[in-house]
Design a protein around this motif. Structure first.
Motif, PDB file in Angstrom:
ATOM      1  N   THR A   1      -7.864  -4.685  -0.338  1.00 28.25           N
ATOM      2  CA  THR A   1      -6.987  -4.864  -1.299  1.00 28.25           C
ATOM      3  C   THR A   1      -7.646  -5.047  -2.731  1.00 28.25           C
ATOM      4  OG1 THR A   1      -6.374  -6.981  -0.680  1.00 28.25           O
ATOM      5  CG2 THR A   1      -4.861  -4.947  -0.158  1.00 28.25           C
TER       6      THR A   1
ATOM      7  N   TYR B   1      -8.649  -2.409  -4.893  1.00 25.05           N
ATOM      8  CA  TYR B   1      -7.609  -2.087  -5.909  1.00 25.05           C
ATOM      9  C   TYR B   1      -7.488  -2.904  -7.389  1.00 25.05           C
ATOM     10  CZ  TYR B   1      -5.322  -0.315  -1.316  1.00 25.05           C
ATOM     11  OH  TYR B   1      -5.107   0.279  -0.280  1.00 25.05           O
TER      12      TYR B   1
ATOM     13  N   TRP C   1       7.122   0.018  -1.115  1.00 21.44           N
ATOM     14  CA  TRP C   1       6.844  -0.713  -2.264  1.00 21.44           C
ATOM     15  C   TRP C   1       7.854  -1.032  -3.314  1.00 21.44           C
ATOM     16  CZ3 TRP C   1       7.655   1.393  -6.997  1.00 21.44           C
ATOM     17  CH2 TRP C   1       7.789   2.880  -7.256  1.00 21.44           C
TER      18      TRP C   1
ATOM     19  N   TRP D   1      -0.308   1.279  -3.410  1.00 23.63           N
ATOM     20  CA  TRP D   1       0.754   1.116  -2.453  1.00 23.63           C
ATOM     21  C   TRP D   1       1.773   2.345  -2.454  1.00 23.63           C
ATOM     22  CZ3 TRP D   1      -1.215  -1.443   1.739  1.00 23.63           C
ATOM     23  CH2 TRP D   1      -1.845  -2.664   1.366  1.00 23.63           C
TER      24      TRP D   1
ATOM     25  N   VAL E   1       0.516   5.110  -0.333  1.00 24.34           N
ATOM     26  CA  VAL E   1       0.235   4.591   1.243  1.00 24.34           C
ATOM     27  C   VAL E   1       1.347   5.165   2.118  1.00 24.34           C
ATOM     28  CG1 VAL E   1       0.006   2.576   2.822  1.00 24.34           C
ATOM     29  CG2 VAL E   1      -1.232   2.778   0.428  1.00 24.34           C
TER      30      VAL E   1
ATOM     31  N   VAL F   1       3.986  -0.744   5.882  1.00 24.00           N
ATOM     32  CA  VAL F   1       3.613  -1.754   5.198  1.00 24.00           C
ATOM     33  C   VAL F   1       4.662  -2.934   5.082  1.00 24.00           C
ATOM     34  CG1 VAL F   1       1.987  -0.389   3.812  1.00 24.00           C
ATOM     35  CG2 VAL F   1       4.350  -0.619   3.120  1.00 24.00           C
TER      36      VAL F   1
ATOM     37  N   HIS G   1       2.138  -7.247   1.418  1.00 20.46           N
ATOM     38  CA  HIS G   1       1.283  -6.537   0.608  1.00 20.46           C
ATOM     39  C   HIS G   1       1.519  -6.560  -1.035  1.00 20.46           C
ATOM     40  CE1 HIS G   1       0.899  -4.438   4.472  1.00 20.46           C
ATOM     41  NE2 HIS G   1      -0.215  -4.847   4.324  1.00 20.46           N
ATOM     42  N   TYR G   2       2.616  -7.095  -1.238  1.00 19.65           N
ATOM     43  CA  TYR G   2       2.994  -7.343  -2.834  1.00 19.65           C
ATOM     44  C   TYR G   2       2.483  -8.568  -3.481  1.00 19.65           C
ATOM     45  CZ  TYR G   2       5.981  -6.980  -6.925  1.00 19.65           C
ATOM     46  OH  TYR G   2       6.588  -6.869  -8.143  1.00 19.65           O
TER      47      TYR G   2
END
Length: 625
Positions: A365, A368, A473, A543, A546, A550, A554-555
């Motif tokens: 990540t 990103y 997301w 994301w 993706v 997830v 991940h946020y």
């Protein structure tokens, strides 16, 4: 105090925490007064916020005492037999914990947990009956608890799998808080260096009611395992992330032992360090103590920070280094291309590149958010390049000097950035594998690093697993689907629960402030707004593409920039309204109050089922109520 706290706040730890926070805050205030330091300084705000958060984050983090020795068989059907010494050999609970043994002793595979471990009982040591068959193949250093009603003078444990491992086993007396006393009478392999005797040598630390405090939970079946392997130079179970963050966890294990505190402490410390770093970023963007204090307090009161910091995973390290590389790039972004000393510019760029290399070596990540660094750098470069093109035809002294210095620096900076943001990060990524025993009977090589990276990519690209608490997301934007990490029913209406999501007042407000920040940035060409929006989008947009399973955590890398957007809009509010500061203080207080209200389901502190029911605001929120 626990019972009083539970009665008053439905949180058995809150009263103790509040008392300690009050004591520490008074001590900090007195210390600053004695040192004649201003309580209106940045350092006072940083120390006070960080200290208050640290108390909560480290409180009941984990025990330092769980079984350390283990039995791993050398042959199939290796066994040990015990005689129960107690006058009445009745028991109603079997406790067992398994972790990892000596992987290096195997030609292939892993010596981990226990599978098909037979627990047999007998009254005469001749005729045997099955008490239970233990399997712990989904929990690493987590207690397996089996309830029943048994009465046997002799108990025998038979290993059915040579790759099994068990650290400790205990039997609780029926209707009592005491454990049976066991006397080993038969050992099938007394020469085994990992003797079966090891499984009853730490009976005093067996928890009668296991919890997160003395067990692993959620992804701690992966990261602490790899960290223990690194710390003990053991052949590693394949990791699906780079291993620098895991190596940091291993450092905690080396210092404090293989226990919940040991594998969580480094993440907790990095979570704490995020706050002063975030304050410095806000101060650079807004140059205002009030705004920096408000924003850092909002971050400290967000749920994601504390929950992800109190579990042995990679998120605290990833977010810390993402913020660190961003901070150094912001420092560069605010320099004058031609007037700032060249060495100072290179220093900020080098530090940003090194931090980026570390971030990407913790978790991909980081790659990103590295896109945001590139956008910031090239935006700064091309703004000055366009200024150069406009100034070439001008003859005034300032324009001539600018053009001369731009031509002198432009190519050099690009070349240095190839070193700082390509060569050095790749070197850090490759070299961090040197200390990790990933390849059995093979050593570190560039080929092996590439092969492991390809393995990780294939895993994530082809993952088809599902999870009851997975999310998407767009659900993250409004806290629609938290991930439920842990649950333990304590009986009598009491429970422990841990869920991972954001403070709803921060998340929901942040969506609208981010949109307005983007609008206002386009309108005014605000540098601070540009940095905030780019940082947020770089962390979030990948994301969107993706398709694998997830989760809400991940946020997390997007969260700091979301809070920055709130601070950005607070600044605009204060500039337009006389009561702007009062509104801001009220808003921050609401965030803190929500943090306190939800604290039991963020940390695993004991609470009531009735209270947890009240916290489940949405149908998609479930914390065990």
């Amino acid at each position: 105090m626990k019972n009083l706290s539970l009665t008053l706040f439905a949180n058995d730890q809150l009263l103790s925490i509040l008392v300690l926070c009050a004591f520490v805050s008074i001590a900090i205030y007195i210390l600053f007064k004695l040192l004649k330091k201003s309580r209106k300084s940045d350092i006072f705000s940083i120390v006070m916020i960080t200290a208050m958060y640290a108390i909560v984050s480290l409180w009941q983090l984990g025990t330092t005492q769980i079984p350390q020795t283990w039995w791993q068989p050398q042959t199939t059907t290796e066994f040990i037999t015990f005689e129960v010494v107690d006058e009445t050999p009745t028991f109603d609970t079997v406790y067992a914990i398994g972790g990892e043994g000596d992987n290096n002793a195997l030609e292939s595979g892993y010596q981990v947990w226990f599978n098909n471990l037979q627990v047999l009982g007998s009254q005469d040591n001749k005729t045997w009956e099955t008490i239970t068959v233990l399997n712990n193949d989904s929990s690493y250093m987590g207690w397996n608890v089996t309830k029943g009603d048994w009465n046997y003078r002799y108990i025998s444990l038979v290993m059915q799998d040579e790759t099994s491992v068990i650290h400790e086993i205990a039997f609780k007396k029926t209707g009592s808080d005491e454990l049976l006393t066991l006397n080993p009478i038969t050992l099938s392999n007394p020469e085994n260096p990992y003797s079966a005797m090891n499984i009853i040598d730490e009976q005093s630390i067996v928890p009668l009611v296991p919890s997160y405090f003395d067990s692993s939970y959620f992804d701690e079946i992966y990261h602490p395992r790899n960290a223990w392997e690194i710390a003990n130079n053991q052949y590693m179970y394949p990791s699906v992330h780079p291993l620098l963050g895991t190596s940091i966890i291993a450092l905690g294990i080396q210092m404090f032992g293989m226990n919940p505190f040991g594998w969580r402490i480094m993440g907790a410390l990095f979570g704490i360090m995020i706050l002063p770093l975030f304050y410095l970023i806000l101060k650079k963007l807004f140059n205002n103590r009030f705004l920096s204090t408000a924003g850092t307090t909002l971050f400290a009161a967000d749920f994601m920070l504390i929950t992800t910091s109190r579990i042995g995973t990679l998120e605290p390290f990833s977010v810390f280094f993402i913020l660190l590389m961003t901070y150094f790039m912001i420092q560069y972004f605010y320099t004058s291309f031609t007037k700032t000393p060249f060495k100072k510019q290179l220093m900020w760029l080098a530090l940003s590149g090194i931090s980026m290399g570390v971030a990407c070596s913790v978790k991909w990540t980081g790659c990103y958010s590295a896109v945001a660094l590139a956008i910031m750098f090239f935006t700064h470069f091309f703004i000055n390049y366009f200024k150069f093109n406009k100034s070439k035809s001008l003859t005034d002294k300032e324009s001539v000097a600018f053009c001369k210095e731009f031509k002198h620096r432009a190519l050099k900076i690009i070349l240095w950035c190839i070193l700082f943001f390509v060569i050095i990060p790749l070197g850090i990524y490759a070299l961090h594998y040197v200390i990790t025993p990933v390849w059995k009977n093979d050593s570190w090589s560039i080929k092996n690093v590439i092969d492991h990276s390809v393995y990780m990519y294939d895993y994530h690209a082809n993952l088809e697993a599902t999870h009851p608490y997975q999310s998407t997301w767009y659900q993250w934007l409004f806290d629609i689907r938290p991930i439920w990490y842990y649950y333990s029913d304590l009986g009598n209406g009491l429970l422990r629960s841990i869920a991972c999501f954001n403070n709803p007042v921060v998340t929901v407000t942040g969506v609208f402030t981010m949109l307005y920040t983007a609008f206002h940035t386009i309108k005014t060409k605000s540098q601070a707004g540009f940095i905030i929006v780019i940082g947020y989008l770089a962390a979030l947009l990948p994301w969107v593409l993706v398709t694998r399973c997830v989760f809400s955590y991940h946020y997390y890398p997007s969260l700091p920039f979301l809070i920055m957007s709130i601070v950005y809009c607070i600044q605009l509010l204060i500039n337009k309204m006389k009561n702007g500061k009062k509104i801001t203080i009220a808003y921050v207080i609401v965030a803190i109050v929500l943090f306190v209200i939800f604290l039991p389901v963020l940390t695993g502190f004991t609470t009531t089922k009735e209270y947890v029911n009240l916290l489940q605001w949405l149908p998609s929120w479930y914390f065990g109520g």
